[in-house]
Design an enzyme around this catalytic site. Structure first.
Site, PDB file in Angstrom:
ATOM      1  N   SER A 150      34.015  45.638  39.457  1.00  0.00           N
ATOM      2  CA  SER A 150      35.252  45.348  38.730  1.00  0.00           C
ATOM      3  C   SER A 150      36.464  45.525  39.643  1.00  0.00           C
ATOM      4  CB  SER A 150      35.337  46.221  37.477  1.00  0.00           C
ATOM      5  OG  SER A 150      36.432  45.850  36.678  1.00  0.00           O
ATOM      6  N   ASP A 301      41.157  40.481  37.526  1.00  0.00           N
ATOM      7  CA  ASP A 301      40.484  41.376  38.469  1.00  0.00           C
ATOM      8  C   ASP A 301      39.303  40.663  39.137  1.00  0.00           C
ATOM      9  OD1 ASP A 301      38.703  41.347  36.358  1.00  0.00           O
ATOM     10  OD2 ASP A 301      38.377  43.505  36.329  1.00  0.00           O
ATOM     11  N   ASP A 303      36.039  40.471  39.054  1.00  0.00           N
ATOM     12  CA  ASP A 303      34.951  39.804  38.330  1.00  0.00           C
ATOM     13  C   ASP A 303      35.454  39.058  37.094  1.00  0.00           C
ATOM     14  OD1 ASP A 303      35.459  42.267  37.027  1.00  0.00           O
ATOM     15  OD2 ASP A 303      33.482  42.269  36.104  1.00  0.00           O
ATOM     16  N   ASP A 305      36.970  39.917  34.231  1.00  0.00           N
ATOM     17  CA  ASP A 305      36.820  40.337  32.844  1.00  0.00           C
ATOM     18  C   ASP A 305      38.125  40.934  32.303  1.00  0.00           C
ATOM     19  OD1 ASP A 305      36.670  42.733  34.240  1.00  0.00           O
ATOM     20  OD2 ASP A 305      34.841  43.440  33.268  1.00  0.00           O
TER      21      ASP A 305
END
Length: 573
Positions: A150, A301, A303, A305
């Site tokens: 993340s 961010d 990834d 999400d």
């Protein structure tokens, strides 16, 4: 003579056997000879599953992300899948983000699954976490894995596990899988791939996911979209593979991408932290916004999400909104849309125990159910799974995550980005704005102001300090904060809520977690929680008051900011 604790040395020596490759052994020998502190950090414990799966620093050892720790996870998960679905042909899907080594670690994970006779769908290149969640159900898989850490710093990577519903693992299943993993010896990991069971996927799943995002969040007219100017940055992450195309298919043409941050790069060269919660991360995007006179700035961010949003305030200046603010505007928009279509009485929205209390106010206003879970979107996904007769409209958490509908079962910055643009478009067409919508909500439901204080404590000593801070808080609970009496103290570790005024106790009906929450007479809420993904202890502060008119906002907000300052001072944070 360098002193190394016998327990650490024994664990390290176990990695100096033929089970482990020569490079790993050489690195461990070097640590034993030259860097006992790093050796201790690498071996003093086994890396654990936390709030968002398993995250850690990459390197050798049991407390690091490497081919062996992830291989062991995957072997244990393979064994567990076989016990749960003995008569089925098992299928898994794997995605990975832009981080250093994500692609090679994803291949290791694919190899282990295939070596265990499990069919693997492996994305051909980096993809977003929400697309992985979508792909689990879309491809009818038994589970999914995404390799990501993340928004953690560049030295981190991670491993998140998703189940058949597209949601992350939750108790008791996660415990059963961890138990299966812990039974294993590293020598039992099957690393030799069965390449016939690995199938590369890409464009077909991309198209299905993007079409689903557009279907769930696209509501405004094309002519209005032409009037919205958007600045977008992927912060060197995976969202560049999906968000520009999603906005294009939804009809947005006036999109300006921060070119310097568009190239995926696990070192995140233009930012100190690829975290949209941090104002500095969106600095370049805000500069571009002034050049093109943008209406909205969105950054995601690594990834994809979570998303950070900046919009223009009443003075026309770009300001960053926090996760609670974007969440309430998005949730209200979805609730209003559902109301116009006709509410059936079985709808609900979801959030978390450390997010703004304003979410429950919105639910009451629309007469829909409100469900609250622990920190982490896996708990919101679990709500959808646990209540199949109810319709999930949307929900989020304060840490910049939001989910639109249930076609994805994790926070989804792709669809949320489109939703934010839809809200801004509709508002602008009606001589309003995203920001004005927020202020209007404050006049209807009360002005809520939140602030997060994070204290970082790295390493072994840091983990001990954080643990001791929570022990101290439990042994010496506050009876008053900033001159206001504590009415209720919720301890999620003991599952007990104490009313300190009436001297009564009630049971908290959510899974146990290391969280303490104070509620005071003046409506303040202060939560204490060690992070499940970073070496931090977090203090979530929420204060509230009435707001009669939008014209009173600035002054009232300043009063609440001072109140938060006083709480921080009073608690010596």
């Amino acid at each position: 003579m360098i002193h190394i604790e016998p327990e650490i040395l024994n664990k390290a020596n176990a990695w100096l056997t033929p089970t482990f490759d020569e490079k790993t052994q050489a690195t461990i020998k070097q640590l034993i000879a030259d860097n006992p502190k790093e050796l201790e950090e690498s071996f003093y414990k086994d890396l654990e599953f936390g709030t968002g799966g398993m995250r850690g620093i990459m390197g050798v050892g049991t407390n690091r992300i490497n081919k062996y720790t992830l291989g062991k996870n995957t072997q244990g998960l393979s064994n567990y899948l076989k016990t749960q679905f003995p008569a089925e042909d098992l299928k898994v899907v794997i995605a990975y983000d832009c981080r250093n080594n994500s692609n090679t670690l994803a291949k290791v994970v694919a190899n282990v699954f295939s070596a265990n006779g499990i069919k693997v769908y492996l994305f051909e290149d980096l993809r977003t976490t929400p697309e992985l969640s979508f792909a689990v159900k879309h491809l009818n898989c038994h589970c999914g894995i995404v390799l990501t850490a993340s928004h953690n710093p560049p030295e981190y990577n991670g491993y998140k596990v998703y189940w058949q519903d597209g949601g992350q693992l939750v108790p008791p299943q996660d415990g059963a899988i961890i138990s299966e993993i812990n039974k294993l010896d590293y020598a039992e990991i099957k690393f030799e791939a069965n390449t016939s069971l690995i199938e590369y996927i890409g464009e077909n799943v991309d198209n299905a996911f993007i079409d689903a995002s557009v279907k769930n969040a696209n509501t405004t007219l094309k002519k209005d979209k032409d009037n919205l100017t958007i600045v977008f940055t992927s912060l060197h992450g995976t969202s560049i593979t999906t968000i520009p195309e999603t906005l294009k298919r939804a009809g947005y043409s006036n999109v300006h991408i921060v070119a310097e941050q568009a190239e995926p790069n696990g070192n995140f060269p233009t930012v100190k932290s690829p975290n949209p919660e941090e104002p500095a991360a969106l600095k370049m995007a805000l500069e571009l916004a002034e050049k093109v006179t943008a209406d909205i700035v969105i950054g995601t961010d690594p990834d994809s999400d979570r998303l950070g949003i900046a919009v223009r305030n009443l003075d026309g200046n770009m300001i960053l909104l926090n996760g609670n603010q974007t969440m309430v505007v998005m949730t209200d928009f979805l609730l209003n849309k559902a109301k116009n279509k006709g509410l059936k009485g079985n709808e609900f929205i979801g959030s978390t125990i450390v997010s703004t209390p304003m979410m429950s106010k919105l639910a009451k206003a629309y007469n829909v159910d409100y469900k609250e879970g622990l920190t982490g979107f896996k708990w919101i996904a679990k709500m959808i799974k646990d209540f199949p007769d109810q319709q999930f409209i949307g929900g989020g958490e304060e840490s910049f995550g939001f989910m639109v509908g249930d076609f994805v079962r994790d926070k989804d910055a792709v669809t949320a980005t489109l939703l934010a643009c839809e809200i801004a478009t509709q508002a602008k067409a009606n001589n309003s704005s995203f920001y004005k919508k927020l202020l209007e909500l404050y006049t209807h439901h009360g002005l809520y102001k939140e602030r997060l204080i994070s204290i970082t404590k790295k390493g072994i000593e840091g983990a001990q300090e954080i643990a001791q801070m929570m022990v101290n808080a439990r042994e010496n609970p506050l009876s008053e904060i900033n001159g206001s009496k504590v009415v209720t103290l919720e301890d999620y570790k003991t599952s007990v809520a104490k009313n300190l005024i009436q001297n009564t106790e009630t049971v908290i009906n959510v899974p146990k977690s290391n969280v303490l929450i104070y509620y005071t007479q003046d409506g303040s809420k202060i939560a204490l929680r060690p992070s499940g993904t970073e070496p931090k202890i977090k203090f979530y502060i929420s204060v509230t008051t009435k707001l009669d008119n939008v014209s009173d906002f600035k002054q009232t907000e300043q009063e609440l900011e001072r109140k938060i300052d006083n709480i921080i001072k009073d608690m010596a944070l």
